[in-house]
Design an enzyme around this catalytic site. Sequence first.
Site, PDB file in Angstrom:
ATOM      1  N   LYS A  40      55.215  -9.678 -12.288  1.00  0.00           N
ATOM      2  CA  LYS A  40      56.518  -9.990 -11.703  1.00  0.00           C
ATOM      3  C   LYS A  40      56.415 -10.032 -10.185  1.00  0.00           C
ATOM      4  O   LYS A  40      55.396  -9.648  -9.603  1.00  0.00           O
ATOM      5  CB  LYS A  40      57.550  -8.948 -12.133  1.00  0.00           C
ATOM      6  CG  LYS A  40      57.243  -7.539 -11.680  1.00  0.00           C
ATOM      7  CD  LYS A  40      58.263  -6.551 -12.205  1.00  0.00           C
ATOM      8  CE  LYS A  40      57.959  -5.132 -11.722  1.00  0.00           C
ATOM      9  NZ  LYS A  40      58.955  -4.160 -12.195  1.00  0.00           N
ATOM     10  N   TYR A 258      59.927  -2.897  22.298  1.00  0.00           N
ATOM     11  CA  TYR A 258      61.376  -2.744  22.249  1.00  0.00           C
ATOM     12  C   TYR A 258      61.791  -1.283  22.282  1.00  0.00           C
ATOM     13  O   TYR A 258      61.175  -0.435  21.639  1.00  0.00           O
ATOM     14  CB  TYR A 258      61.931  -3.389  20.978  1.00  0.00           C
ATOM     15  CG  TYR A 258      62.003  -4.896  21.027  1.00  0.00           C
ATOM     16  CD1 TYR A 258      62.811  -5.538  21.956  1.00  0.00           C
ATOM     17  CD2 TYR A 258      61.270  -5.665  20.127  1.00  0.00           C
ATOM     18  CE1 TYR A 258      62.883  -6.925  21.998  1.00  0.00           C
ATOM     19  CE2 TYR A 258      61.337  -7.049  20.158  1.00  0.00           C
ATOM     20  CZ  TYR A 258      62.152  -7.673  21.097  1.00  0.00           C
ATOM     21  OH  TYR A 258      62.215  -9.043  21.138  1.00  0.00           O
TER      22      TYR A 258
END
Length: 367
Positions: A40, A258
Site C-alpha cells: 500500500k 529560519y
Amino acid sequence: MTIPQSEAGAVLTIDLAALAANYRAIVGMGGGVATAAVVKADAYGLGIERAGPALAGAGCTTFFVAHLSEAKRLRAALPAATVYVLNGLFGAALDTYTAHDIRPVLGSREDVEIFAAHCETVGRRLPAAIHVDTGMNRLGLDLAEAALLAEPGANALAFEPALLMSHFACADEPGHPLTARQIDRFQQIRGLFPGIPGSLANSAGCTLPAARHDLMRPGVALYGARYVAGRDPLAPVVTLEAPIVQVRSVRVGDTVGYGAAWTAGRNSRIAVVSVGYADGYLRQAGSTDRKTGAPMRVNGVLCQPAGRVSMDLIAIDVTDAGAVAAGDTATLIGDGIGVDDVAEAAGTIGYEILTSLGRRYHRRYTG
C-alpha cells in the site's frame, strides 16, 4: 515521471534485491506459513510497479493495498497475483473488482451486504476477505456481527469468503497485553468460520508463532524499517544522497536558517543541499540550539543539520568533515543512517519517512 539526475536535488536509490531478500527472510521466520506482501501507499513510497514484481520474483503471490487505484496499478504489473484492497469496499466501483479480478476486504456490515448483493447481480460467488476487529477499533466487524455472518444460510455468503483477517494494534511493542488478547479473540472468531484461511500477522506479528495462522502479511519490515521495538530492522532498502550545492563559512555566534534557531558555537563550515520538507525530509528532523537533528554523513563523517529544514534546502555543519566543496555528496539515508534514525530525530516513525520521500528525486532502482 523520471527526473534526470542532472535536474534533481538528490538521488533516491531503491535496492530491489534487498527488498526481495527481506521478503525471503520473513518467509524464513514463518516455518512454512504462506507469506503475502503489503504494498500500500505506492509500496511504502518506493514504487508499486517496481516493488511488486521484485517481491513476486522472490516468490510472493498475494498482495495487499489500501486503495482500489493501487490495486489496478498492481494488477497491470502482476496479472496473475492475488490482490486484496484493505480499506473496505469502494461501493461505486464494484464492477472494477470484477473486471480486474481484485478482492475487497469487507470490514463492515454494509460492505458485506453491498458485496453480497453485487455477487447476486452478476451471478457469481466472487472472493473477498472478511475483516474482523479484535481490538484495533478502526475497521472490521465486531464479534456479534461476525457471529451473525457465520450463521448457516447467512445471506451475506453469496460471496466466497476467501480469507478471515484482523489487524494488530500493539504487536511492535513486545509484551503488550493487547496483543495476547487479540490473538485469543482471533482464534475464537476463527472457530466460527471453519475451513476459511486466517491472517493476523503483520510485520511484528510474523515474529509471534501464535499469530501466523495461514497467511502472514508483512509490510514495513520489507522496506528496511524497524518493525519491533528493540529489534534490528532487516536490510536497508533506500539510500538518499544529495550533491552539495554550496559551502560557506560562518563565524562563532552567527545564526543559520529560519528563525535563527541554530547558533554557531565556533567558526564553522556549512554545506547546503537541495533537499527539504517538500521532498519528504521532514522539517522536524532539523536542529536548533536545544535540539540535535538527524544524522548525515559527509566525507565518511557523521554530521548534523545546522538549523531548521526548510522547504527546499538543508544546511549541514561540516566543520569536522575535512575538505568539503560544492559537488561533493551528503548522505541523508544510507551508509549506516537508517530511516529510523531520521524518524527518531523528527519525532516520528520510519513508516512516515518512507512514505514521505518525494517525487523530485532522481529515482534509481538497483538489484
